[in-house]
Design an enzyme around this catalytic site. Sequence first.
Site, mmCIF file in Angstrom:
data_model
loop_
_atom_site.group_PDB
_atom_site.id
_atom_site.type_symbol
_atom_site.label_atom_id
_atom_site.label_comp_id
_atom_site.label_asym_id
_atom_site.label_seq_id
_atom_site.Cartn_x
_atom_site.Cartn_y
_atom_site.Cartn_z
ATOM 1 N N LYS A 1 0.842 -1.206 0.000
ATOM 2 C CA LYS A 1 0.000 0.000 0.000
ATOM 3 C C LYS A 1 0.876 1.253 0.000
ATOM 4 C CE LYS A 1 -0.427 -0.422 5.012
ATOM 5 N NZ LYS A 1 -1.260 -0.996 6.099
ATOM 6 N N TYR B 1 16.365 30.374 8.969
ATOM 7 C CA TYR B 1 15.171 31.086 9.429
ATOM 8 C C TYR B 1 15.170 31.230 10.940
ATOM 9 C CZ TYR B 1 13.033 30.675 4.807
ATOM 10 O OH TYR B 1 12.754 30.779 3.478
#
Length: 383
Positions: free
Chosen positions: A57, A278
Amino acid sequence: MNGASKKSLSERVAVKAAPISEAAAGAILTIDLSAIRENYRRLKVRLGGVNCAGVVKADGYGLGGAQVAAALATEGCAIFFVAHLAEGALLRQALGARPAIYVLNGIQPGAESEAVAAELGVVINSAGQLAAWRAAAQRAGRRLKAAIQVDSGMSRLGMAAAEVEAVAADPQAFDGIDVTLVMSHLARADEREHPANEQQRLEFERLRMMLPKAPASLANSSGIFLGQSFHYDLARPGAALYGINPTPAQENPMLPVVRLQAKIIQTRSLDRGAGIGYGHIFHVTDSLIAATISLGYADGWHRRAASAAWFENVRLPFLGRVSMDSIVLDISALPPGRLKAGDLVELIGPLQTVDQAAGHAGTIGYEILTSLGNRFHRRYVNG
Ligand SMILES: *Cc1c(COP(=O)(O)O)cnc(C)c1O
């Protein structure tokens, strides 16, 4: 008007993504297909003579559903599980008509004819899904195959005990349907000693006796390591095939499958006081050499997973925040000039396993693998 301009916008933008070349890519994901095959063989040894499926999956846990399934098929794996109909339909194209492909989430209401056309085995999780599949068999004018999932105690998917009882009392419940598998799923299989496992096994025993006689399946990867009484007729491993440790309290019995390497974009010398990234959450206290790599949270490396990359056994710690497309590393531990633009450092590999990377991110290996982005050059080896 020329032909191109007559096409709708959606037709014009539906350009198939070209594979990303090794030269152009910012990072390289290497998937060792022979390690997947060896992991399948190791699980088979644990299972004795019991049959073993492959759970592929979410595009083979992010590693390429078709490639993984083809590798498993060469080991004799003939039963596959996906979560969605679309995943099953793609896999059917890749594998041909022979293997059984089951859709774990069942079929969405109204999509039954698509599942019939793709020759998918559905997993029936509720009385409603059973009724819809019965109607689909009638419309198709032939018998259809189905696995029945019962809820033995995870409370997620599968028929509840009362539903199993109601279905068992209805002589028409399985008209037109061949039950090829009765299955359930364990909630705490990775906690070997937990009594919930045996409770679920006993409830599975009770419920399956009410249903049409069919092969039974209970164990996922970790379930295989709970012992023979959990093996039944078919095991359904996913994670262990991909190198995730199915026995977290013990040493990993599986081979690693994935290697993730990112390219250096540039390097720079930084002096005391420089702020990095940042928010400037890191300031240089002593001069250092930094390298910026082409991998960030958009590639599936979690923003909160402050950790390190590796180069030839040397740990290269992250400096400051993980950005969307890049991370800054401290490479001062290496001789000056040792690393330059285009060189590779390792994020997942022998020195930082999938499970360890997951630990840094506060998550599990499953989420790391299925989050791996689509900007990598993917290299399949030993196929
Ligand atoms: C995902 C899944 C599996 C495979 O589980 P792993 O822990 O990856 O081995 C098996 N059965 C069901 C129902 C699943 O949803």
